[in-house]
Design a protein around this motif. Structure first.
Motif, PDB file in Angstrom:
ATOM      1  N   VAL A   1       2.438  -3.836  -9.288  1.00 23.18           N
ATOM      2  CA  VAL A   1       1.618  -2.931  -8.272  1.00 23.18           C
ATOM      3  C   VAL A   1       0.412  -2.840  -8.616  1.00 23.18           C
ATOM      4  O   VAL A   1       0.312  -2.239  -9.695  1.00 23.18           O
ATOM      5  N   ARG A   2      -0.523  -3.027  -7.566  1.00 20.24           N
ATOM      6  CA  ARG A   2      -1.890  -2.609  -7.731  1.00 20.24           C
ATOM      7  C   ARG A   2      -2.246  -1.729  -6.390  1.00 20.24           C
ATOM      8  O   ARG A   2      -1.962  -1.764  -5.190  1.00 20.24           O
ATOM      9  N   ILE A   3      -2.862  -0.508  -6.728  1.00 16.19           N
ATOM     10  CA  ILE A   3      -3.383   0.503  -5.983  1.00 16.19           C
ATOM     11  C   ILE A   3      -4.928   0.588  -5.999  1.00 16.19           C
ATOM     12  O   ILE A   3      -5.415   0.749  -7.123  1.00 16.19           O
ATOM     13  N   LEU A   4      -5.626   0.166  -4.840  1.00 17.95           N
ATOM     14  CA  LEU A   4      -7.268   0.323  -4.872  1.00 17.95           C
ATOM     15  C   LEU A   4      -7.501   1.934  -4.776  1.00 17.95           C
ATOM     16  O   LEU A   4      -7.112   2.540  -4.045  1.00 17.95           O
TER      17      LEU A   4
ATOM     18  N   ALA B   1      -5.185   1.429  -0.710  1.00 21.63           N
ATOM     19  CA  ALA B   1      -4.372   0.138  -0.384  1.00 21.63           C
ATOM     20  C   ALA B   1      -3.542  -0.529  -1.614  1.00 21.63           C
ATOM     21  O   ALA B   1      -3.906  -0.321  -2.829  1.00 21.63           O
ATOM     22  N   LEU B   2      -2.368  -0.919  -1.145  1.00 25.80           N
ATOM     23  CA  LEU B   2      -1.309  -1.164  -2.196  1.00 25.80           C
ATOM     24  C   LEU B   2      -0.861  -2.666  -1.997  1.00 25.80           C
ATOM     25  O   LEU B   2      -0.779  -2.984  -0.969  1.00 25.80           O
ATOM     26  N   THR B   3      -0.795  -3.318  -2.970  1.00 32.15           N
ATOM     27  CA  THR B   3      -0.181  -4.904  -3.200  1.00 32.15           C
ATOM     28  C   THR B   3       0.943  -4.833  -4.192  1.00 32.15           C
ATOM     29  O   THR B   3       0.496  -4.389  -5.477  1.00 32.15           O
ATOM     30  N   VAL B   4       1.957  -5.334  -3.752  1.00 32.82           N
ATOM     31  CA  VAL B   4       3.142  -5.696  -4.861  1.00 32.82           C
ATOM     32  C   VAL B   4       3.211  -7.044  -4.656  1.00 32.82           C
ATOM     33  O   VAL B   4       2.881  -7.821  -3.802  1.00 32.82           O
TER      34      VAL B   4
ATOM     35  N   HIS C   1       4.920 -14.478  -4.724  1.00 29.78           N
ATOM     36  CA  HIS C   1       4.779 -13.670  -3.475  1.00 29.78           C
ATOM     37  C   HIS C   1       4.054 -12.416  -3.592  1.00 29.78           C
ATOM     38  O   HIS C   1       4.481 -11.675  -4.417  1.00 29.78           O
ATOM     39  N   GLN C   2       3.423 -12.152  -2.616  1.00 30.50           N
ATOM     40  CA  GLN C   2       2.918 -10.715  -2.575  1.00 30.50           C
ATOM     41  C   GLN C   2       2.897 -10.143  -1.131  1.00 30.50           C
ATOM     42  O   GLN C   2       2.516 -10.970   0.163  1.00 30.50           O
ATOM     43  N   VAL C   3       2.745  -8.743  -0.952  1.00 28.05           N
ATOM     44  CA  VAL C   3       2.661  -7.997   0.063  1.00 28.05           C
ATOM     45  C   VAL C   3       1.716  -7.048   0.103  1.00 28.05           C
ATOM     46  O   VAL C   3       1.434  -6.443  -0.914  1.00 28.05           O
ATOM     47  N   GLU C   4       0.740  -6.987   1.057  1.00 19.14           N
ATOM     48  CA  GLU C   4      -0.365  -5.931   0.899  1.00 19.14           C
ATOM     49  C   GLU C   4       0.155  -4.841   2.156  1.00 19.14           C
ATOM     50  O   GLU C   4       0.242  -5.303   3.069  1.00 19.14           O
TER      51      GLU C   4
END
Length: 517
Positions: free
Chosen positions: A487-490, A495-498, A509-512
């Protein structure tokens, strides 16, 4: 564990030496006793606002001492914290809570086992402390280590999943259950259909199912024989959760072991659970109030953008039944009333942009209790299509509460089923509609057998957006079907990307997601 003052410890050592003194004519030259060491190294644990928990295990009675500084060489601005005396009561393990840490800074840590000014080789690690202002955040999660017969294979390279995560340099790691497989003994060799042989490192504790406290301790200690895990623990704090295999497959308090002939010393899973719980706390760097109160469920505050909630779905659950009761009661408990109410209150009070609930079992996947041949007894929340029943009543209550209190940006990170997936839940597809849409991401195994996919229950309207089915029958880790999530959070936007990764670290696979106000 009673904590002895340092002065008491040193006086005891002096008196013991004096009582054993021999006449000068009979004295021999004796080599000085080596200084105490940390045979399994150390690890960093629950990192949270202004604090982190540090764990160590000595080879004999010694005091745990931790030094920290922002200086990578640990020569300037060093803070020294003298921790508990490590004794046989806790298998020579213990923790130190470092508090008052600077926010959002790289901190370097040195850990020593000291017996009065003498200490062996120090362990040194690093971490990024929790921020107090909006900043970028990156963490990983997974579960399931040393399961289904796949232990440490030094010829292949050990627990490679830890190396793949370490290469991404996460701020911390959520281990969401099955950190050990106390019920899965290892064989030295596992012949495979293609002619290859998987070779496990085996210790006495891993040669049989765990029944005694010493055997549970040995299961936790076994993992730290792996070089990849030891290297990971130097750089990444680990927040541990437990699930069933820390005790026994599909465990719940009071479950009988009469159907498993491997258990000859214990007949009640509740006894196993008590011993496993003690070993879990002895070998896991759970910190703060949770440790003081003996709680596995806890909240970790990691700056303005993130609160992590770690529930305990084992200690307070009722028995595994067909799970279709119409009214809540002791036999439908999953979190239990006190824990559920506490989780609701903590989520409502959170001001973090994202509220991550790391639960060791998925929400919408049907997970039967395999000991029942009818396949109707349930291990997880789900029980099949229809309105909420049984354990689903707790989940429905939680989701309705979040909607009523306008608690936004709740994300579920789960594991247990041994394959990766991304599920989206929406009331328009559901039998139960009183909730806001949300995501659930499933990761794992990190180093265990791979299975699935499982069937989705339509009660809360889940939809598979992506998953990776298994190929083969319980493939060995070297077949590459091992997974973790990140998980990344800017910091600027929230905004979060899994992302879901394989053993190479590649993104499958990733979801923003954008935060909702």
């Amino acid at each position: 564990m009673p904590i002895l003052p340092r002065r008491t410890l040193l006086q005891g050592l002096v008196l013991t030496a004096a009582g054993c003194a021999a006449p000068s004519s009979l004295r021999r030259t004796v080599a000085p006793r080596p200084a105490p060491t940390l045979p399994l190294g150390a690890q960093l644990g629950d990192v949270r606002a202004g604090a982190v928990t540090v764990w160590g295990k000595a080879d004999r009675v010694a005091q745990l001492v931790v030094e920290w500084s922002e200086d990578p060489r640990l020569q300037k601005g060093v803070h020294r914290v003298e921790g508990p005396v490590l004794s046989g009561v806790s298998d020579f393990t213990g923790v130190v809570d470092l508090t008052g840490l600077p926010a959002g800074r790289e901190v370097h840590v040195r850990v020593l086992a000291d017996d009065g000014g003498r200490a062996g080789e120090a362990w040194q690690g690093r971490l990024l402390t929790a921020p107090d202002s909006p900043g970028d955040i990156h963490f990983t999660w997974s579960a399931d280590v040393c399961g289904q017969g796949w232990g440490i294979n030094p010829e292949w390279g050990g627990y490679k999943g830890y190396g793949a995560m370490r290469a991404l340099r996460p701020d911390f790691f959520l281990h969401v259950g099955d950190a050990i497989y106390a019920d899965n003994p290892l064989q030295p060799e596992v012949p495979l259909a293609d002619g290859r042989v998987w070779r496990n490192r085996v210790t006495p504790a891993k040669a049989k199912v765990a029944e005694t406290l010493e055997e549970f301790r040995g299961n936790f200690a076994y993992n730290f024989l792996d070089e990849e895990l030891r290297a990971f623990a130097r750089e990444v704090p680990i927040a541990y959760q437990w699930d069933d295999h820390e005790v026994r497959n599909n465990w719940y308090p009071g479950r009988s072991l009469a159907d498993d002939a491997r258990y000859t010393r214990v007949s009640d899973a509740g006894v196993l659970g008590t011993r496993a719980r003690q070993a879990f706390f002895e070998y896991s760097p759970v910190g703060g109030a949770a440790r003081a109160e003996g709680r596995i469920h806890r909240q970790l505050a990691y700056g303005p953008h993130l609160d992590v909630f770690i529930p305990d779905v084992r200690a307070f659950r009722g028995p595994n039944t067909v799970n279709r009761q119409e009214r809540p009661g002791a036999d439908t408990s999953f979190l239990g009333r006190a824990q559920l109410d506490g989780l609701k209150a903590a989520l409502a009070a959170s001001t973090a942009t994202w509220k991550v609930i790391a639960t060791s079992m998925p929400l919408g996947l049907i997970v039967p209790d395999g000991r029942h041949p009818d396949g109707a007894h349930m291990e997880a929340w789900a029980n099949g299509p229809g309105e909420p029943l049984g354990r689903e009543l707790e989940l429905a209550e939680l989701l309705s509460f979040l909607k009523a209190r306008r608690v936004r940006n709740v994300l579920f990170l789960t594991a247990d089923v041994h394959y990766p997936a991304a599920h989206h839940y929406h009331p328009d597809r559901a039998r139960f509609r009183d909730f806001d849409p949300f995501w659930e991401f499933v990761a794992g195994p990190l180093h265990a057998g791979t299975f699935g996919p499982n069937t989705l229950d339509d009660t809360f309207g889940p939809e598979v957006r992506w998953h990776r089915p298994v190929t083969g029958d319980n493939p060995a880790p070297w077949d590459g079907q091992q997974y973790f999530g990140s998980v990344r959070i800017l910091g600027k936007s929230g905004a979060l990307t899994v992302a879901l990764h394989d053993l190479t670290g590649a993104v499958l696979h990733q979801v923003e997601l954008e935060p909702v106000s």
